[in-house]
Design a protein around this motif. Structure first.
Motif, mmCIF file in Angstrom:
data_model
loop_
_atom_site.group_PDB
_atom_site.id
_atom_site.type_symbol
_atom_site.label_atom_id
_atom_site.label_comp_id
_atom_site.label_asym_id
_atom_site.label_seq_id
_atom_site.Cartn_x
_atom_site.Cartn_y
_atom_site.Cartn_z
ATOM 1 N N LEU A 1 0.855 -1.269 0.073
ATOM 2 C CA LEU A 1 -0.058 0.058 0.036
ATOM 3 C C LEU A 1 0.952 1.366 -0.053
ATOM 4 O O LEU A 1 1.763 1.332 0.838
ATOM 5 C CB LEU A 1 -0.929 -0.097 1.343
ATOM 6 N N THR A 2 0.318 2.142 -0.880
ATOM 7 C CA THR A 2 1.306 3.384 -0.973
ATOM 8 C C THR A 2 0.342 4.788 -0.700
ATOM 9 O O THR A 2 -0.712 4.707 -1.238
ATOM 10 C CB THR A 2 1.827 3.537 -2.375
ATOM 11 N N LEU A 3 0.541 5.329 0.397
ATOM 12 C CA LEU A 3 -0.331 6.489 0.792
ATOM 13 C C LEU A 3 0.238 7.887 0.517
ATOM 14 O O LEU A 3 1.242 7.991 0.817
ATOM 15 C CB LEU A 3 -0.375 6.465 2.361
ATOM 16 N N GLY A 4 -0.467 8.440 -0.201
ATOM 17 C CA GLY A 4 -0.130 9.754 -0.771
ATOM 18 C C GLY A 4 -1.244 10.892 0.013
ATOM 19 O O GLY A 4 -1.906 10.365 0.802
ATOM 20 N N TYR A 5 -1.073 12.088 -0.310
ATOM 21 C CA TYR A 5 -1.948 12.942 0.105
ATOM 22 C C TYR A 5 -3.248 12.621 0.173
ATOM 23 O O TYR A 5 -4.181 12.618 1.179
ATOM 24 C CB TYR A 5 -1.527 14.417 -0.421
ATOM 25 N N VAL B 1 -4.547 6.485 -2.723
ATOM 26 C CA VAL B 1 -3.914 5.111 -2.092
ATOM 27 C C VAL B 1 -3.639 4.315 -3.217
ATOM 28 O O VAL B 1 -4.407 3.895 -4.148
ATOM 29 C CB VAL B 1 -5.080 4.391 -1.039
ATOM 30 N N ARG B 2 -2.477 3.885 -3.291
ATOM 31 C CA ARG B 2 -1.992 2.648 -4.341
ATOM 32 C C ARG B 2 -2.036 1.328 -3.747
ATOM 33 O O ARG B 2 -1.260 1.239 -2.809
ATOM 34 C CB ARG B 2 -0.940 3.221 -4.960
ATOM 35 N N VAL B 3 -2.611 0.426 -4.377
ATOM 36 C CA VAL B 3 -2.859 -1.229 -4.137
ATOM 37 C C VAL B 3 -2.037 -1.874 -5.017
ATOM 38 O O VAL B 3 -2.236 -1.491 -6.305
ATOM 39 C CB VAL B 3 -4.284 -1.412 -3.680
ATOM 40 N N SER B 4 -1.144 -2.687 -4.636
ATOM 41 C CA SER B 4 -0.365 -3.468 -5.670
ATOM 42 C C SER B 4 -0.051 -4.707 -5.025
ATOM 43 O O SER B 4 0.367 -5.055 -3.776
ATOM 44 C CB SER B 4 1.141 -2.900 -5.716
ATOM 45 N N VAL B 5 -0.554 -5.883 -5.702
ATOM 46 C CA VAL B 5 -0.508 -7.227 -4.745
ATOM 47 C C VAL B 5 -0.286 -8.432 -5.818
ATOM 48 O O VAL B 5 -0.603 -8.335 -6.931
ATOM 49 C CB VAL B 5 -1.945 -7.394 -4.265
ATOM 50 N N ASN B 6 0.515 -9.461 -5.253
ATOM 51 C CA ASN B 6 0.562 -10.476 -5.906
ATOM 52 C C ASN B 6 0.934 -11.336 -4.772
ATOM 53 O O ASN B 6 0.869 -11.209 -3.564
ATOM 54 C CB ASN B 6 1.558 -10.669 -7.166
ATOM 55 N N THR B 7 1.130 -12.825 -5.043
ATOM 56 C CA THR B 7 1.424 -13.883 -4.243
ATOM 57 C C THR B 7 2.792 -14.583 -4.169
ATOM 58 O O THR B 7 3.236 -14.884 -5.128
ATOM 59 C CB THR B 7 0.510 -14.939 -4.464
#
Length: 101
Positions: A60-64, A67-73
């Protein structure tokens, strides 16, 4: 839930059900835009709770106001699996309650 890597076609087919999500660099990704920093932080906290429930975690990347979500296994060789789609679907369902634009 299977932790077997999904094929490119399976990923493309399932992404049709998740507008705004994309497949980039062997990951499912989406950036949400919110009304401000507090709303973005609240979304992150809600996502963290869901991840704990599913025992499956994204980056998870929190900006002002983003929110960016990036996922793999990781256990599937850093591939996309059913678990990643399950998390993405849950995040997509809860995002509107945080005022996602």
């Amino acid at each position: 839930m299977s932790s077997e890597p999904l094929s490119q076609k399976e990923i493309e087919d399932r992404l049709r059900e998740l507008p705004g999500w994309a497949y980039e660099n062997d990951r499912l990704v989406r950036t949400y835009r919110l009304g401000g920093h507090a709303a973005a932080g609240a979304l992150v906290a809600h996502i963290v709770a869901v991840q704990e429930e599913l025992n499956h975690h994204s980056d998870l990347t929190l900006g002002y106001n983003t929110v960016r979500v990036s996922v793999n296994t990781h256990s599937a060789g850093d591939s996309v699996t059913d678990s990643d789609f399950a998390l993405a679907e849950r995040v997509e369902a809860l995002a509107p309650s945080h005022g996602v634009r």
